[in-house]
Design a protein around this motif. Structure first.
Motif, PDB file in Angstrom:
ATOM      1  N   GLY A 113      37.393  72.659 -43.921  1.00  0.00           N
ATOM      2  CA  GLY A 113      36.985  71.518 -44.722  1.00  0.00           C
ATOM      3  C   GLY A 113      36.803  70.244 -43.919  1.00  0.00           C
ATOM      4  O   GLY A 113      37.459  70.054 -42.895  1.00  0.00           O
ATOM      5  N   VAL A 114      35.910  69.394 -44.378  1.00  0.00           N
ATOM      6  CA  VAL A 114      35.721  68.062 -43.797  1.00  0.00           C
ATOM      7  C   VAL A 114      35.735  67.049 -44.941  1.00  0.00           C
ATOM      8  O   VAL A 114      34.989  67.186 -45.913  1.00  0.00           O
ATOM      9  CB  VAL A 114      34.396  67.947 -43.019  1.00  0.00           C
ATOM     10  N   SER A 115      36.611  66.062 -44.820  1.00  0.00           N
ATOM     11  CA  SER A 115      36.680  64.974 -45.792  1.00  0.00           C
ATOM     12  C   SER A 115      36.280  63.682 -45.114  1.00  0.00           C
ATOM     13  O   SER A 115      36.559  63.487 -43.922  1.00  0.00           O
ATOM     14  CB  SER A 115      38.095  64.839 -46.373  1.00  0.00           C
ATOM     15  N   GLU A 116      35.620  62.797 -45.847  1.00  0.00           N
ATOM     16  CA  GLU A 116      35.221  61.503 -45.285  1.00  0.00           C
ATOM     17  C   GLU A 116      35.918  60.373 -46.030  1.00  0.00           C
ATOM     18  O   GLU A 116      36.218  60.485 -47.222  1.00  0.00           O
ATOM     19  CB  GLU A 116      33.711  61.319 -45.345  1.00  0.00           C
ATOM     20  N   TYR A 117      36.162  59.298 -45.296  1.00  0.00           N
ATOM     21  CA  TYR A 117      36.846  58.153 -45.882  1.00  0.00           C
ATOM     22  C   TYR A 117      35.866  57.348 -46.721  1.00  0.00           C
ATOM     23  O   TYR A 117      34.782  56.978 -46.267  1.00  0.00           O
ATOM     24  CB  TYR A 117      37.448  57.268 -44.790  1.00  0.00           C
ATOM     25  N   ILE A 118      36.272  57.076 -47.971  1.00  0.00           N
ATOM     26  CA  ILE A 118      35.476  56.261 -48.885  1.00  0.00           C
ATOM     27  C   ILE A 118      36.168  54.903 -49.003  1.00  0.00           C
ATOM     28  O   ILE A 118      37.196  54.779 -49.678  1.00  0.00           O
ATOM     29  CB  ILE A 118      35.378  56.919 -50.284  1.00  0.00           C
ATOM     30  N   PRO A 119      35.658  53.883 -48.338  1.00  0.00           N
ATOM     31  CA  PRO A 119      36.364  52.589 -48.292  1.00  0.00           C
ATOM     32  C   PRO A 119      36.541  51.934 -49.651  1.00  0.00           C
ATOM     33  O   PRO A 119      37.537  51.250 -49.886  1.00  0.00           O
ATOM     34  CB  PRO A 119      35.497  51.739 -47.361  1.00  0.00           C
ATOM     35  N   ASP A 160      37.240  53.301 -52.448  1.00  0.00           N
ATOM     36  CA  ASP A 160      38.369  53.902 -53.151  1.00  0.00           C
ATOM     37  C   ASP A 160      39.603  54.073 -52.271  1.00  0.00           C
ATOM     38  O   ASP A 160      40.666  54.478 -52.756  1.00  0.00           O
ATOM     39  CB  ASP A 160      37.961  55.264 -53.721  1.00  0.00           C
ATOM     40  N   LYS A 161      39.451  53.812 -50.972  1.00  0.00           N
ATOM     41  CA  LYS A 161      40.542  53.935 -50.012  1.00  0.00           C
ATOM     42  C   LYS A 161      41.149  55.338 -50.000  1.00  0.00           C
ATOM     43  O   LYS A 161      42.367  55.514 -49.923  1.00  0.00           O
ATOM     44  CB  LYS A 161      41.628  52.880 -50.278  1.00  0.00           C
ATOM     45  N   VAL A 162      40.275  56.357 -50.042  1.00  0.00           N
ATOM     46  CA  VAL A 162      40.718  57.741 -50.014  1.00  0.00           C
ATOM     47  C   VAL A 162      39.742  58.568 -49.169  1.00  0.00           C
ATOM     48  O   VAL A 162      38.600  58.151 -48.929  1.00  0.00           O
ATOM     49  CB  VAL A 162      40.800  58.356 -51.429  1.00  0.00           C
ATOM     50  N   PHE A 163      40.232  59.736 -48.733  1.00  0.00           N
ATOM     51  CA  PHE A 163      39.364  60.724 -48.077  1.00  0.00           C
ATOM     52  C   PHE A 163      38.931  61.729 -49.145  1.00  0.00           C
ATOM     53  O   PHE A 163      39.752  62.276 -49.864  1.00  0.00           O
ATOM     54  CB  PHE A 163      40.122  61.444 -46.963  1.00  0.00           C
ATOM     55  N   ARG A 164      37.619  61.992 -49.205  1.00  0.00           N
ATOM     56  CA  ARG A 164      37.093  62.953 -50.166  1.00  0.00           C
ATOM     57  C   ARG A 164      36.274  64.018 -49.458  1.00  0.00           C
ATOM     58  O   ARG A 164      35.594  63.733 -48.467  1.00  0.00           O
ATOM     59  CB  ARG A 164      36.228  62.231 -51.200  1.00  0.00           C
ATOM     60  N   PRO A 165      36.318  65.263 -49.958  1.00  0.00           N
ATOM     61  CA  PRO A 165      35.550  66.337 -49.339  1.00  0.00           C
ATOM     62  C   PRO A 165      34.062  66.008 -49.257  1.00  0.00           C
ATOM     63  O   PRO A 165      33.497  65.443 -50.195  1.00  0.00           O
ATOM     64  CB  PRO A 165      35.797  67.538 -50.270  1.00  0.00           C
ATOM     65  N   VAL A 166      33.469  66.359 -48.156  1.00  0.00           N
ATOM     66  CA  VAL A 166      32.029  66.136 -47.956  1.00  0.00           C
ATOM     67  C   VAL A 166      31.249  67.141 -48.801  1.00  0.00           C
ATOM     68  O   VAL A 166      31.596  68.318 -48.832  1.00  0.00           O
ATOM     69  CB  VAL A 166      31.656  66.286 -46.470  1.00  0.00           C
TER      70      VAL A 166
END
Length: 216
Positions: free
Chosen positions: A202-208, A210-216
């Motif tokens: 899995g790869v998650s990216e940071y969503i500034p 929402d201040k969370v990492f979410r799956p790509v």
């Protein structure tokens, strides 16, 4: 230099196999790269961990990524103090000479460097506190991240949170470099934070926002 030895036989065999197949089949492309120089669109800053294979994850060929690897994918703050700074030099070259359009900081699961920081900061790795420890002094970069996760009770959750803090600390530190900050503000460069779950692919990216990492 009597301390230098010949390549192990298995590496020689693998090289010759590559030269006879992949290289031979793409000889024109390699000649193009050699003659025209490199023009990567992105820089990737990832961990030295042998399990993290960023070119495979993104299906990249030679010439696509300018890659820098270090312990725990860390970027130090901008400190032109006259010491040797391999990571800072790589960032400078990527931004000012290669004019990359993107910088990706890629963290990952079960990171040994992050675990070392966790142990050191919690008092369980005195050897890393020694001034002579290169790993310990490098992991000092991540201490601000540790301070943000130290109250997480579950050790596994704390370690995973610190792995992601390693990405965020690096992204913050990138913006302390004047040439990075200028390129970002002018819209010539974008920064991206990713975390790779090795076991799940899995790869998650940071969503500034929402201040969370979410799956790509």
């Amino acid at each position: 230099m009597k301390h230098v030895s010949p390549l192990p036989a298995y590496l020689v065999k693998r090289y010759r196999g590559w030269k006879a197949t992949s290289f031979a089949e793409n000889r024109a492309w390699y000649r193009h790269l050699a003659d025209e120089g490199q023009h990567p669109r992105a820089m990737i800053i990832s961990c030295c961990d042998s399990r993290v294979h960023v070119t495979a994850i993104f299906g990249a060929d030679q010439g696509e990524f300018f890659i820098h690897r270090n312990i725990a994918n860390l970027v130090p703050p901008y400190e032109p103090d006259g010491n040797q700074h391999g990571t800072s030099a790589a960032v400078e070259y990527a931004v000012t000479a290669l004019k990359v359009a993107h910088i990706l900081v890629v963290g990952h699961s079960n990171c040994g460097g992050v675990k070392g920081c966790l142990d050191m900061c919690s008092g369980h790795a005195p050897e890393l506190e020694q001034k002579s420890s290169f790993v310990g002094r490098w992991m000092d970069i991540l201490r601000p991240g540790y301070e943000r996760v130290q109250d997480i009770e579950d050790l596994e959750d704390r370690r995973k949170a610190l792995e992601k803090e390693a990405v965020l600390v690096s992204l913050d530190n990138l913006m302390t470099f004047p040439f990075v900050k200028q390129a970002v503000e002018e819209g010539k460069l974008t920064l991206h934070g990713l975390w790779n779950d090795i076991g799940e692919g899995g790869v998650s990216e940071y969503i500034p926002e929402d201040k969370v990492f979410r799956p790509v």
